[in-house]
Design an enzyme around this catalytic site. Structure first.
Site, mmCIF file in Angstrom:
data_model
loop_
_atom_site.group_PDB
_atom_site.id
_atom_site.type_symbol
_atom_site.label_atom_id
_atom_site.label_comp_id
_atom_site.label_asym_id
_atom_site.label_seq_id
_atom_site.Cartn_x
_atom_site.Cartn_y
_atom_site.Cartn_z
ATOM 1 N N GLU A 289 22.191 29.276 17.549
ATOM 2 C CA GLU A 289 23.468 28.860 18.541
ATOM 3 C C GLU A 289 24.455 28.191 17.907
ATOM 4 O O GLU A 289 24.448 27.235 17.366
ATOM 5 C CB GLU A 289 22.663 28.148 19.792
ATOM 6 N N GLU B 131 21.067 11.841 19.151
ATOM 7 C CA GLU B 131 19.653 12.606 19.186
ATOM 8 C C GLU B 131 18.863 12.280 17.956
ATOM 9 O O GLU B 131 19.499 12.521 16.684
ATOM 10 C CB GLU B 131 20.013 13.977 19.448
ATOM 11 N N ARG C 140 19.511 21.607 11.240
ATOM 12 C CA ARG C 140 20.750 22.189 12.225
ATOM 13 C C ARG C 140 21.541 21.263 12.861
ATOM 14 O O ARG C 140 22.152 21.727 13.753
ATOM 15 C CB ARG C 140 20.043 23.436 12.778
ATOM 16 N N HIS C 141 21.238 20.092 12.902
ATOM 17 C CA HIS C 141 21.739 18.859 13.828
ATOM 18 C C HIS C 141 22.436 17.766 12.990
ATOM 19 O O HIS C 141 21.891 17.622 11.730
ATOM 20 C CB HIS C 141 20.534 18.318 14.341
ATOM 21 N N ARG D 64 27.961 24.122 12.169
ATOM 22 C CA ARG D 64 26.991 25.131 12.362
ATOM 23 C C ARG D 64 27.578 26.634 11.861
ATOM 24 O O ARG D 64 26.924 27.428 11.186
ATOM 25 C CB ARG D 64 26.505 25.308 13.521
ATOM 26 N N ARG E 138 26.490 12.530 19.072
ATOM 27 C CA ARG E 138 25.213 12.923 19.691
ATOM 28 C C ARG E 138 24.257 11.899 19.155
ATOM 29 O O ARG E 138 23.805 11.824 18.121
ATOM 30 C CB ARG E 138 24.870 14.341 19.830
ATOM 31 N N SER F 143 28.115 26.827 23.265
ATOM 32 C CA SER F 143 27.739 26.780 24.556
ATOM 33 C C SER F 143 28.856 26.974 25.563
ATOM 34 O O SER F 143 30.030 26.310 25.062
ATOM 35 C CB SER F 143 26.868 25.489 24.868
#
Length: 445
Positions: free
Chosen positions: A368, A218, A224-225, A419, A216, A371
């Site tokens: 989370e 991002e 958390r990423h 996670r 990703r 998903s």
């Protein structure tokens, strides 16, 4: 403590190797240990060496020793003696010490004193050695065991493991969070999800899963990423709705936790964490109900189309307090918060909702970790959705064509392994739950 023996120049090799975790089986006997110098100290001629191997650590004691630097690989032969203050209740009286491979300089981090709450950049800069720490490798052991349980449970439920491309021509979820690369003069990307391929493979095996990295692009700089992480993906066909998918994940998580109880009790004890109980039926709440709950009970107003991190934390707090559950499914996500392949909700009158989908998230201890949802399986509905998301239908042909050939109702989910590991062990920064993390600023080691 009995007086230590004086070492000889080299260790005999006739003895089989003993792991530190098994010393209690050899009380009063001679053993041969191999491992790393975890720590060392000299107290008035009596020398202590803490040896670390793959199973744990052991205190070894001798005199007249020439102790190498910490992290050197060594072999020790000695006698096992009970000792209440030693790790595991036993120590080894050194009879011979052999250096197998000496560290040529001091370690850049003092491994026995490392903690997860210190400067993460320092520990990650020297990850090639800091990953040897007991807490660091505990996280990786837990992750390895939960991945093993993931495989085992799904195979028992009739799933087939697949392997999908990580170099792709288009993103599975659209958007700009794609790493671009030159593929022999053509534009290509690193896969942000195996989603489209695992849907195709439902048409082959009906139930499929994959364990593989995803990417990703991002520009997060949070605890958390990650930009590369291990995704545990599941897809299953011939379902009624997303409830079947959630039921499968419920059983899967219960099996994972049972596996961890059997194999990782020592790791959880080391870090002071607990293995959660998974309810027989994890609580469910719709997104709109969740937003209302955190506002009414905690005074927290959620903006945007999803739950923010604070709302996730508060919602989990509520279910932990009221139902004793560390897990909660948040269901019925709006279309704006879900990718183009999310199946719309069917209204009570049988019409298709234009606003709500059969998508869900699973929250665990405030974050989370999953998903998922039911996917669109009807070709006409899929093409309408692709256009509604302003995506190029021609770019999606390699995926969309299969839906012309009788794809069954299906759904699935993905779990972020790092996670889940981090939340299980109380690790504040998800980067410590990966051996060699990749974030926006880190390409090494």
């Amino acid at each position: 403590m009995t007086s230590p023996a004086t070492p000889e120049q080299s260790a005999p090799v006739a003895l089989p190797r003993t792991l530190t975790q098994n010393l209690g089986q050899f009380d009063g006997q001679q053993v041969r240990l191999q491992g790393f110098v975890h720590a060392r100290r000299d107290l008035g001629g009596v020398q202590f060496l803490v040896l670390r191997d793959k199973s744990g650590i052991a205190q070894c004691v001798g005199s007249g020793l020439h102790l190498p630097l910490p992290e050197s690989s060594v072999e020790i032969v000695g006698s096992v003696k009970a000792h209440k203050k030693a790790p595991g209740g036993y120590e080894v009286q050194i009879e011979s010490l052999k250096v197998l491979s000496a560290a040529i300089q001091a370690s850049p981090v003092e491994i026995p004193k490392m903690e997860w709450n210190v400067n993460p950049e320092t520990m990650l800069d020297y990850r090639y050695v800091s990953v040897r720490g007991l807490r660091e490798r505990a996280a990786l052991k837990v992750q390895a065991e939960l991945v093993f349980a993931f495989h085992s449970y799904l195979r028992g439920e009739g799933f087939t493991e697949i392997s999908t491309p990580k170099i792709v021509s288009a993103g599975a979820e659209g958007g700009a969070n794609l790493f671009k690369l030159d593929y022999f003069g053509e534009q290509a990307y690193l896969a942000q999800s195996p989603q489209l391929y695992k849907q195709i493979m439902v048409g082959v095996f009906e139930r499929v899963y994959e364990v593989a990295p995803v990417y990703r692009a991002e520009e997060h700089a949070t605890s958390r990423h990650l930009n590369e992480y291990l995704s545990l993906d599941v897809e299953m066909g011939f379902i009624e709705d997303e409830e079947e998918v959630m039921e499968l994940e419920n059983g899967l998580l219960a099996a994972i936790m049972e596996r961890l109880k059997l194999t990782c009790a020592a790791e959880f004890e080391l870090v002071g964490a607990s293995i959660p109980e998974v309810p027989a039926h994890i609580p469910r709440i719709t997104l709109m109900e969740a937003r209302a709950l955190v506002h009414e009970k905690f005074g927290h107003t959620v903006g945007g189309k999803d739950l923010d991190p604070e709302a996730e934390r508060l919602l989990c707090q509520h279910y932990a307090e009221t139902q004793g559950s560390d897990f909660v499914f948040v269901t019925k996500y709006p279309r704006a918060a879900r990718p183009f392949y999310a199946h719309p909700e069917i209204n009570p009158d049988g019409s298709i909702s234009s606003e709500i989908t059969r998508g869900f998230d699973l929250l665990f201890r405030g974050i989370e970790i999953t998903s998922g949802g039911q996917r669109i399986h009807d070709h006409a509905m899929l093409m309408d959705s692709i256009r509604a998301y302003k995506m190029n239908p021609d770019a999606m042909t390699g995926y969309s064509e299969v839906f012309k050939y009788g794809m069954p109702p299906h759904g699935g989910f993905a779990i972020g392994a790092e996670r889940l590991t981090a939340k299980l062990l109380g690790i504040a920064n998800v980067r410590y739950a990966r051996a060699f993390p990749r974030d926006r600023n880190r390409l090494t080691p």
